[in-house]
Design a protein around this motif. Structure first.
Motif, PDB file in Angstrom:
ATOM      1  N   GLU A 155       0.820  -1.216   0.000  1.00 61.98           N
ATOM      2  CA  GLU A 155       0.000   0.000   0.000  1.00 61.98           C
ATOM      3  C   GLU A 155       0.851   1.262   0.000  1.00 61.98           C
ATOM      4  O   GLU A 155       0.364   2.334  -0.371  1.00 61.98           O
ATOM      5  CB  GLU A 155      -0.945  -0.017   1.196  1.00 61.98           C
ATOM      6  N   ALA A 156       2.108   1.145   0.400  1.00 65.31           N
ATOM      7  CA  ALA A 156       3.010   2.299   0.377  1.00 65.31           C
ATOM      8  C   ALA A 156       3.672   2.489  -0.979  1.00 65.31           C
ATOM      9  O   ALA A 156       4.322   3.509  -1.209  1.00 65.31           O
ATOM     10  CB  ALA A 156       4.090   2.142   1.456  1.00 65.31           C
ATOM     11  N   ALA A 157       3.537   1.515  -1.873  1.00 69.14           N
ATOM     12  CA  ALA A 157       4.195   1.591  -3.176  1.00 69.14           C
ATOM     13  C   ALA A 157       3.579   2.707  -4.017  1.00 69.14           C
ATOM     14  O   ALA A 157       2.360   2.725  -4.232  1.00 69.14           O
ATOM     15  CB  ALA A 157       4.078   0.257  -3.906  1.00 69.14           C
ATOM     16  N   VAL A 158       4.399   3.617  -4.476  1.00 66.46           N
ATOM     17  CA  VAL A 158       3.933   4.671  -5.375  1.00 66.46           C
ATOM     18  C   VAL A 158       3.893   4.093  -6.784  1.00 66.46           C
ATOM     19  O   VAL A 158       4.893   3.590  -7.293  1.00 66.46           O
ATOM     20  CB  VAL A 158       4.872   5.891  -5.308  1.00 66.46           C
ATOM     21  N   ALA A 165       1.705  -2.488 -11.536  1.00 70.57           N
ATOM     22  CA  ALA A 165       1.584  -2.317 -10.086  1.00 70.57           C
ATOM     23  C   ALA A 165       0.291  -1.590  -9.742  1.00 70.57           C
ATOM     24  O   ALA A 165      -0.446  -1.990  -8.832  1.00 70.57           O
ATOM     25  CB  ALA A 165       2.785  -1.553  -9.534  1.00 70.57           C
ATOM     26  N   ALA A 166      -0.013  -0.521 -10.483  1.00 71.14           N
ATOM     27  CA  ALA A 166      -1.218   0.251 -10.208  1.00 71.14           C
ATOM     28  C   ALA A 166      -2.466  -0.596 -10.420  1.00 71.14           C
ATOM     29  O   ALA A 166      -3.417  -0.550  -9.622  1.00 71.14           O
ATOM     30  CB  ALA A 166      -1.259   1.483 -11.104  1.00 71.14           C
ATOM     31  N   ALA A 167      -2.484  -1.385 -11.485  1.00 69.71           N
ATOM     32  CA  ALA A 167      -3.663  -2.193 -11.789  1.00 69.71           C
ATOM     33  C   ALA A 167      -3.896  -3.246 -10.717  1.00 69.71           C
ATOM     34  O   ALA A 167      -5.048  -3.527 -10.343  1.00 69.71           O
ATOM     35  CB  ALA A 167      -3.498  -2.857 -13.150  1.00 69.71           C
ATOM     36  N   ASN A 168      -2.831  -3.836 -10.192  1.00 67.71           N
ATOM     37  CA  ASN A 168      -2.986  -4.865  -9.165  1.00 67.71           C
ATOM     38  C   ASN A 168      -3.243  -4.277  -7.787  1.00 67.71           C
ATOM     39  O   ASN A 168      -3.754  -4.978  -6.907  1.00 67.71           O
ATOM     40  CB  ASN A 168      -1.747  -5.755  -9.137  1.00 67.71           C
ATOM     41  N   ALA A 169      -2.896  -3.016  -7.592  1.00 67.04           N
ATOM     42  CA  ALA A 169      -3.167  -2.364  -6.311  1.00 67.04           C
ATOM     43  C   ALA A 169      -4.599  -1.856  -6.212  1.00 67.04           C
ATOM     44  O   ALA A 169      -5.084  -1.582  -5.109  1.00 67.04           O
ATOM     45  CB  ALA A 169      -2.196  -1.200  -6.102  1.00 67.04           C
ATOM     46  N   ALA A 170      -5.293  -1.736  -7.356  1.00 71.27           N
ATOM     47  CA  ALA A 170      -6.621  -1.122  -7.366  1.00 71.27           C
ATOM     48  C   ALA A 170      -7.727  -1.983  -6.769  1.00 71.27           C
ATOM     49  O   ALA A 170      -8.620  -1.451  -6.099  1.00 71.27           O
ATOM     50  CB  ALA A 170      -6.984  -0.727  -8.800  1.00 71.27           C
ATOM     51  N   TRP A 182      -0.873 -13.015  -0.993  1.00 73.28           N
ATOM     52  CA  TRP A 182      -0.646 -13.178  -2.422  1.00 73.28           C
ATOM     53  C   TRP A 182      -0.848 -11.862  -3.159  1.00 73.28           C
ATOM     54  O   TRP A 182      -0.041 -11.512  -4.037  1.00 73.28           O
ATOM     55  CB  TRP A 182      -1.582 -14.234  -3.013  1.00 73.28           C
ATOM     56  N   GLN A 183      -1.872 -11.112  -2.817  1.00 76.31           N
ATOM     57  CA  GLN A 183      -2.095  -9.842  -3.509  1.00 76.31           C
ATOM     58  C   GLN A 183      -0.947  -8.879  -3.241  1.00 76.31           C
ATOM     59  O   GLN A 183      -0.480  -8.181  -4.157  1.00 76.31           O
ATOM     60  CB  GLN A 183      -3.421  -9.209  -3.099  1.00 76.31           C
ATOM     61  N   ALA A 184      -0.463  -8.825  -2.017  1.00 84.02           N
ATOM     62  CA  ALA A 184       0.662  -7.950  -1.696  1.00 84.02           C
ATOM     63  C   ALA A 184       1.905  -8.373  -2.465  1.00 84.02           C
ATOM     64  O   ALA A 184       2.626  -7.532  -3.025  1.00 84.02           O
ATOM     65  CB  ALA A 184       0.939  -7.967  -0.197  1.00 84.02           C
ATOM     66  N   ALA A 185       2.165  -9.681  -2.503  1.00 84.77           N
ATOM     67  CA  ALA A 185       3.315 -10.175  -3.254  1.00 84.77           C
ATOM     68  C   ALA A 185       3.202  -9.795  -4.721  1.00 84.77           C
ATOM     69  O   ALA A 185       4.203  -9.444  -5.372  1.00 84.77           O
ATOM     70  CB  ALA A 185       3.425 -11.691  -3.105  1.00 84.77           C
ATOM     71  N   THR A 186       1.983  -9.821  -5.250  1.00 84.98           N
ATOM     72  CA  THR A 186       1.754  -9.498  -6.654  1.00 84.98           C
ATOM     73  C   THR A 186       1.980  -8.020  -6.913  1.00 84.98           C
ATOM     74  O   THR A 186       2.656  -7.636  -7.881  1.00 84.98           O
ATOM     75  CB  THR A 186       0.334  -9.914  -7.058  1.00 84.98           C
ATOM     76  N   VAL A 187       1.435  -7.158  -6.062  1.00 80.37           N
ATOM     77  CA  VAL A 187       1.650  -5.719  -6.224  1.00 80.37           C
ATOM     78  C   VAL A 187       3.139  -5.392  -6.163  1.00 80.37           C
ATOM     79  O   VAL A 187       3.671  -4.631  -6.993  1.00 80.37           O
ATOM     80  CB  VAL A 187       0.881  -4.932  -5.145  1.00 80.37           C
ATOM     81  N   LEU A 188       3.833  -5.975  -5.193  1.00 83.59           N
ATOM     82  CA  LEU A 188       5.245  -5.655  -4.991  1.00 83.59           C
ATOM     83  C   LEU A 188       6.110  -6.183  -6.128  1.00 83.59           C
ATOM     84  O   LEU A 188       7.059  -5.514  -6.545  1.00 83.59           O
ATOM     85  CB  LEU A 188       5.714  -6.205  -3.644  1.00 83.59           C
ATOM     86  N   ARG A 189       5.804  -7.370  -6.646  1.00 79.86           N
ATOM     87  CA  ARG A 189       6.609  -7.885  -7.750  1.00 79.86           C
ATOM     88  C   ARG A 189       6.342  -7.126  -9.039  1.00 79.86           C
ATOM     89  O   ARG A 189       7.245  -6.888  -9.842  1.00 79.86           O
ATOM     90  CB  ARG A 189       6.419  -9.387  -7.912  1.00 79.86           C
ATOM     91  N   GLU A 190       5.096  -6.685  -9.259  1.00 76.41           N
ATOM     92  CA  GLU A 190       4.819  -5.892 -10.451  1.00 76.41           C
ATOM     93  C   GLU A 190       5.389  -4.485 -10.316  1.00 76.41           C
ATOM     94  O   GLU A 190       5.834  -3.889 -11.305  1.00 76.41           O
ATOM     95  CB  GLU A 190       3.313  -5.850 -10.732  1.00 76.41           C
ATOM     96  N   HIS A 191       5.404  -3.954  -9.099  1.00 77.53           N
ATOM     97  CA  HIS A 191       6.051  -2.664  -8.840  1.00 77.53           C
ATOM     98  C   HIS A 191       7.532  -2.761  -9.190  1.00 77.53           C
ATOM     99  O   HIS A 191       8.088  -1.889  -9.877  1.00 77.53           O
ATOM    100  CB  HIS A 191       5.854  -2.292  -7.366  1.00 77.53           C
TER     101      HIS A 191
END
Length: 316
Positions: A155-158, A165-170, A182-191
């Protein structure tokens, strides 16, 4: 989630990521770039195992996606958060795949199932997969703690300039801790991945050259990189371009300049990935790394992941 994190302003998060990128300016104890790489090594398998899991293939098959190989579900499931986008858009976001290969799997993907249906299916698949792999650990306080820490970092990832990253964080976060993990891992790896593409562009490496130069330093075998769909002629042409730049030897191995360039790409990628971990802080980042060990071992021990990765984990 801590009260301090809940009230962290956008300006604070952006400052942390900016300072992490350029390596100076932030006050207090910092997370080292090597720690960002370590967390990637721990989290990447937790994300990527989805693309090899029978539970996920079953969900894909139920939607009507081909499951003769993993690509029939990989492309729509990974691209789904972007919405019903074109093959050209997916090619751009995924970068290193041969455009014709992407088109074969994406052109009709949203006629088979909507992106929303694909996202729901992948979540169901991960739920079943994690419950099988982790067993009783799914309901453990340690997994809940790991999920909370990973979510704080995610959630802190800009996400400005980072479309995947933006699409998976939405999407709304799931309630179950293992699905949050899993969702956090996905956001962070796409970031991290979006940042890696910026590093490749800065290095002047086009999609095929990115793979050829990576193979040249021993990140993975040429045969492993063939999975990205490039023809022998396209691979050879990329090698010729790199040789002309003094980055490749005639035998396809990297020159000293080629190794230096790839080292800078990886260093830039680590720095660009620092923002979420700087926001989480050194102690919490270290705590998350310690908590992830059991789940990392469970995923690797499943035998689902290939022994050699095109990402070069463990080699670069």
């Amino acid at each position: 989630m801590s009260e301090n994190h809940e009230h962290q302003t956008t300006e604070q998060v952006e400052r942390v990521e900016r300072d992490g990128r350029f390596g100076s300016g932030a006050r207090g104890e910092q997370v080292a770039p090597a720690q960002a790489r370590r967390l990637w090594h721990l989290l990447e398998p937790l994300h990527a195992v989805m693309y090899y899991a029978p539970e996920v293939f079953e969900e894909a098959d139920a939607l009507g996606y081909p499951t003769e190989d993993r690509w029939g579900s990989y492309f729509p499931f990974r691209a789904a958060p972007l919405g019903p986008v074109s093959a050209e858009t997916v090619t751009s976001a995924f970068y290193s795949f041969q455009p014709g290969m992407v088109a074969r799997y994406v052109e009709d993907a949203w006629k088979v199932a909507t992106p929303e249906a694909a996202m729901a299916a992948r979540r169901r698949g991960v739920d079943r997969l994690y419950r099988r792999l982790f067993g009783d650990l799914v309901d453990s306080p340690e997994l809940a703690e790991a999920a909370a820490l990973a979510r704080r970092a995610a959630e802190a990832a800009v996400t400005a300039g980072r479309p995947l990253a933006a699409a998976n964080a939405a999407p709304e976060w799931p309630r179950e801790p293992h699905l949050q993990l899993w969702q956090a891992a996905t956001v962070l790896r796409e970031h991290r991945g979006d940042g890696h593409l910026a590093a490749l562009l800065l290095a002047g490496l086009d999609p095929a050259e990115a793979l050829v130069s990576f193979a040249a330093i021993g990140a993975a075998s040429v045969e492993r990189f063939e999975s990205r769909g490039w023809t022998r002629a396209e691979w050879a042409a990329a090698g010729e371009r790199l040789t002309a730049r003094g980055l490749l030897e005639p035998d396809g191995t990297a020159t000293e300049a080629g190794r230096d360039l790839r080292r800078r790409v990886e260093e830039d990628t680590d720095r660009l990935a620092l923002g979420p971990w700087q926001a989480l802080g050194p102690q919490s980042t270290e705590r998350l790394a310690a908590l992830l060990g059991d789940y990392w071992v469970a995923v690797l021990g499943s035998g689902l992941l290939p022994s050699e990765s095109t990402l070069g984990i463990g080699r670069v």
